[in-house]
Write an enzyme that holds these catalytic residues in place. Structure first.
Site, PDB file in Angstrom:
ATOM      1  N   GLN A   1       0.784  -1.231   0.000  1.00 52.50           N
ATOM      2  CA  GLN A   1       0.000   0.000   0.000  1.00 52.50           C
ATOM      3  C   GLN A   1       0.822   1.291   0.000  1.00 52.50           C
ATOM      4  OE1 GLN A   1      -3.264  -0.149   2.896  1.00 52.50           O
ATOM      5  NE2 GLN A   1      -3.208  -2.385   2.799  1.00 52.50           N
TER       6      GLN A   1
ATOM      7  N   CYS B   1      -0.407   5.666   7.925  1.00 54.52           N
ATOM      8  CA  CYS B   1       0.457   6.592   7.201  1.00 54.52           C
ATOM      9  C   CYS B   1      -0.107   8.006   7.268  1.00 54.52           C
ATOM     10  CB  CYS B   1       0.665   6.183   5.752  1.00 54.52           C
ATOM     11  SG  CYS B   1       1.985   7.137   4.964  1.00 54.52           S
TER      12      CYS B   1
ATOM     13  N   ASP C   1      -1.352  -1.920  12.693  1.00 54.47           N
ATOM     14  CA  ASP C   1      -2.292  -0.811  12.840  1.00 54.47           C
ATOM     15  C   ASP C   1      -3.346  -1.029  13.916  1.00 54.47           C
ATOM     16  OD1 ASP C   1      -0.893   0.295  10.768  1.00 54.47           O
ATOM     17  OD2 ASP C   1      -2.485   0.078   9.266  1.00 54.47           O
TER      18      ASP C   1
ATOM     19  N   LYS D   1       0.973   4.686  12.689  1.00 53.69           N
ATOM     20  CA  LYS D   1       0.555   3.422  12.088  1.00 53.69           C
ATOM     21  C   LYS D   1       1.171   3.310  10.692  1.00 53.69           C
ATOM     22  CE  LYS D   1      -3.689   3.113  14.838  1.00 53.69           C
ATOM     23  NZ  LYS D   1      -3.209   2.035  15.712  1.00 53.69           N
ATOM     24  N   THR D   2       2.366   2.731  10.638  1.00 55.73           N
ATOM     25  CA  THR D   2       3.096   2.610   9.376  1.00 55.73           C
ATOM     26  C   THR D   2       3.644   1.198   9.232  1.00 55.73           C
ATOM     27  OG1 THR D   2       5.280   3.181  10.280  1.00 55.73           O
ATOM     28  CG2 THR D   2       3.845   5.023   9.622  1.00 55.73           C
TER      29      THR D   2
ATOM     30  N   ALA E   1       6.665   0.528   8.540  1.00 57.79           N
ATOM     31  CA  ALA E   1       7.957   0.512   9.226  1.00 57.79           C
ATOM     32  C   ALA E   1       7.783   0.176  10.699  1.00 57.79           C
ATOM     33  CB  ALA E   1       8.640   1.866   9.067  1.00 57.79           C
TER      34      ALA E   1
ATOM     35  N   CYS F   1       7.842   7.770   8.083  1.00 54.61           N
ATOM     36  CA  CYS F   1       6.923   8.337   7.104  1.00 54.61           C
ATOM     37  C   CYS F   1       7.739   9.074   6.042  1.00 54.61           C
ATOM     38  CB  CYS F   1       5.942   9.289   7.773  1.00 54.61           C
ATOM     39  SG  CYS F   1       4.649   9.888   6.653  1.00 54.61           S
TER      40      CYS F   1
END
Length: 384
Positions: free
Chosen positions: A22, A140, A277, A285-286, A288, A320
């Protein structure tokens, strides 16, 4: 987990027939990535040596150590890792679902819509372009504004930016949650002559009439509804925990799977861990973040099985890559409390072509061939 203990019996509950990368959808919406390269068959990323229940979880019963599936199967467990992600609540914006993909309404948060974003950006020569960002948390957090930056950069290169009225409507009161990165982002906001509308939350869309309705909160907390006409609208939906988690005993007051923020263990059900998430840890919430959390959970879950102390601690790391123009990225890396956690010995606030190459070329391969293969490159798992 299997690399640490190949004798483990592991089941994965996953209903989808495909898996998406995504993070690249923002690039797709900016004309810089092929959307077909972001999707692969789910079977190709399921690890060898596990049982795949190709069904959706509908209920978790932590007192009984059981997960109920929509196929009717009940799966018993000794340990449970909760990682279903979050749910995009499109329905919470009235009229949005019906008009997505037409009438100039799009969103990079969906595989089929990111190409439509790029189509709209290319077609636009004048008029009003609205971009929205709902209340936090969302996955993100920089993605809504990255859509704006890439669109504006294209219009600038085409010489039409002066004819486009750009407005970014944020439900929150700040451009980005980590203050260090706000000044370089503001430079690009000014460069693109974009208007920022804070405390402005998208609540309804009339696609055929090209009207978006926002709830705007003033300094005293008073809320009024404001209608804005658009030629293009990039909408980002509110984001919530999946219903089967929100309605379970695992949930905190906000509906997320409750965890200790350091160990990622559930405080009331010690055989339950969560990452990604859906977990309640107050990190960005990523992907990574999930990459770092996976190692913490693997180590601590095995320690819990052995009755040993949970030695590994998650520091809130998230990343990010803020795509401020085609070819330039500000790589924001930070942990709990907004503490900067840069990987590279470079000024993290400077937009760099190197970070664009990282975002567009290196990280996708890193994801497919590293993270999804259980490789722990650059995880920096810390012991307490």
């Amino acid at each position: 987990l299997l690399r640490r203990d190949p004798n483990l019996k592991i089941a994965i509950v996953e209903p989808s027939d495909h898996h998406d990368y995504q993070p690249a959808w923002t690039l797709v919406g900016g004309g810089a990535y092929d959307v077909s390269k972001t999707r692969r068959p789910m079977a190709s990323v399921i690890p060898a040596g596990v049982k795949w229940f190709r069904a959706a979880a509908t209920r978790v019963e932590p007192d009984a150590n059981v997960v109920q599936l929509d196929s009717g199967v009940r799966v018993a467990y000794r340990q449970l890792i909760v990682a279903p992600g979050l749910r995009l609540a499109w329905e919470r914006i009235a009229g949005l679902t019906e008009t997505l993909g037409k009438n100039g309404v799009t969103s990079n948060y969906r595989y089929d819509l990111a190409p439509y974003t790029w189509q709209l950006v290319q077609q636009m020569k004048s008029g009003t372009a609205l971009f929205s960002q709902p209340g936090m948390p969302i996955k993100c957090a920089g993605a809504p504004q990255k859509a704006m930056y890439l669109a504006c950069d294209h219009w600038r290169r085409q010489g039409v930016l002066g004819q486009v009225n750009v407005e970014f409507n944020l439900a929150g009161a700040v451009l980005f949650g980590v203050a260090t990165f706000v000044p370089p982002l503001m430079e690009h906001v000014k460069r693109y002559n974009a208007n920022l509308a804070f405390s402005s939350n998208l609540v309804a869309v009339d696609g055929p009439a090209r009207i978006a309705t926002f709830e705007v909160k003033d300094a005293n907390g008073n809320v009024t509804r404001v209608e804005k006409r658009f030629d293009m609208l990039h909408a980002v939906p509110p984001q919530v925990a999946p219903d089967f988690i929100r309605d379970s005993q695992l949930a905190d007051e906000a509906g997320w799977c409750e965890v200790d923020h350091a160990t990622l263990q559930h405080p009331r059900y010690p055989n339950v861990f969560s990452l990604g998430d859906v977990c309640s840890a107050p990190n960005a919430k990523t992907g990574a973040a999930a990459r770092k959390q996976a190692v913490i959970v693997a180590e601590n879950l095995l320690a819990a099985r052995a009755g040993a102390p949970l030695a590994y601690r998650y520091d809130g790391y998230g990343s990010c890559p803020l795509t401020v123009e085609k070819g330039k990225v500000v790589l924001a890396e930070f942990g709990y409390g907004g503490r900067l956690l840069p990987t590279f010995l470079l000024d993290p606030t400077r937009p760099r072509r190197l970070m664009w190459l990282l975002k567009a070329s290196v990280l996708p391969s890193f994801y497919w061939w590293g993270m999804l293969k259980g490789r722990e490159w650059l995880t920096r798992a810390a012991r307490g």
